[in-house]
Design a protein around this motif. Structure first.
Motif: not given
Ligand SMILES: NC(=O)c1ccc[n+]([C@@H]2O[C@H](COP(=O)([O-])OP(=O)(O)OC[C@H]3O[C@@H](n4cnc5c(N)ncnc54)[C@H](OP(=O)(O)O)[C@@H]3O)[C@@H](O)[C@H]2O)c1
Length: 344
Positions: A9, A76, A94, A157, A160, A163, A298
């Protein structure tokens, strides 16, 4: 054959899940928030599973491929890789996070033993650059230096940005003599023609510093991105602020800001954007240069991740893989709207 998409999601996960369902794959959507997962599952008409990454081994027994879209991946990948090794499930993600590629590469033997494929980086990071690396290596097998880079367009996003913030205190990284070494942020600067004229470019610690080595065996690797000259200078100055980003309260505050105020690219931006990817390899005497032009980052990620999952569902190698090693350098050319290789 069933594909479970974790982080489904999120901005990118949802686009990948929609694409996978459109292509007729047997999809299960998953994520840590049960309500959001169920809502998405109902909208797409597929099963949904809400669970934390730590409980993944209870949910993968009947799954063939797990595609992880939940980042920052440093938080994760590990429990999901563990669960995949335990349940004999192929693992894709990804990520573009260098430390994550290196950590997953270390699980190669375990993956071979378990008959499992570990294939991180099936998004814009690192599919086009990794395929370019493989292509350049095919053109000049004796090359001992490789430089890769990209000139992106458009916006990013929240995930991103989160991260990027997660790794902002890590400084620069290059590969020398086969080893990844620390260098200052934006340590090298040069003019590069990525495919639309010369641009100012600086080194960034892109995932290829890890992956291109496994794809090509080339021991000296640098990765560049195009930046306006002022941004290059700001990146150099940011070296002095890097330790600040390592402080948990600063990192958390920036993550919260990113998650609150940043939206990913709109459908129109995804459709209209483009990215120029460049690479050169040299053996000291001969230098070869190649380029590809891709859709917006993307859009490319959604296509590349779904296509990679489709291929692994059909036929999976075992052990740690990079995209170009698993599918060959031509993989990127099979994706929608990609043009290349343009060779010099
Ligand atoms: N390879 C590429 O080129 C490429 C392209 C696009 C994105 N990415 C990367 O993919 C990641 C996701 O990006 P996005 O744009 O989709 O971000 P996003 O919209 O913020 O979505 C992130 C997703 O990950 C989940 N998540 C985050 N931390 C988690 C954790 N510790 N445990 C379980 N779930 C967790 C989130 O769940 P909650 O909402 O419940 O926190 C959400 O579902 C980022 O790391 C981004 O850099 C890479």
């Amino acid at each position: 054959m069933t594909l479970l998409i974790y982080g489904a999601y999120g901005y990118t996960g949802e686009l990948v899940a929609e694409e996978a369902v459109d292509r007729g794959l047997d999809v299960v959507v998953a994520g840590r928030n049960e309500v959001r997962t169920d809502h998405l599952a109902a909208r797409l008409g597929v099963p949904g599973r809400g669970f934390d990454v730590g409980a993944a081994d209870d949910h993968l027994d009947d799954i063939d491929v797990c595609l992880n879209c939940a980042g920052p991946f440093v938080e994760t990948y590990e429990p999901l890789v563990e669960a995949c090794l335990e349940t004999g499930t192929h693992y894709l993600d990804i990520t573009g996070e260098l430390s994550v590629f290196e950590a997953i590469a270390e699980r190669d033997r375990e993956a071979e033993k378990a008959g499992v494929c570990l294939l991180p980086g099936v998004g814009f990071d690192v599919v086009p650059t990794d395929c370019l690396a493989g292509h350049l290596h095919d053109r000049l097998p004796e090359a001992d230096e490789l430089r890769l880079g990209f000139d992106p367009s458009g916006t990013i996003s929240k995930g991103t940005l989160a991260s990027v913030i997660e790794h902002a205190d890590a400084g620069g990284k290059v590969r020398r003599g086969g080893r990844i070494v620390d260098v200052p942020t934006a340590h090298a600067r040069r003019q590069i023609d990525f495919g639309r004229g010369e641009r100012n470019a600086v080194t960034v610690p892109w995932g290829d510093v890890s992956t291109a080595y496994y794809t090509t065996g080339i021991e000296n690797i640098e990765t560049y991105t195009a930046v306006p000259p002022l941004v290059g200078s700001a990146m150099k100055l940011s070296r002095f602020a890097a330790p600040l980003f390592g402080l948990p309260p600063v990192k958390e505050a920036l993550q919260t800001l990113a998650r609150t105020f940043v939206d990913g690219p709109s459908e129109r931006q995804r459709e209209e954007g483009a990215c120029y990817v460049w690479g050169e390899a040299t053996d000291g005497e001969t230098t070869v240069t190649s380029r590809v032009k891709t859709p917006e980052t993307y859009a490319l990620t959604v296509d590349a991740a779904t296509t990679a999952a489709e291929r692994i569902l059909a036929d999976a190698p075992t052990g740690f893989e990079t995209p170009a090693a698993a599918f060959g350098p031509e993989f990127v050319l099979a994706l929608d709207g990609v043009e290349g290789f343009f060779d010099e």
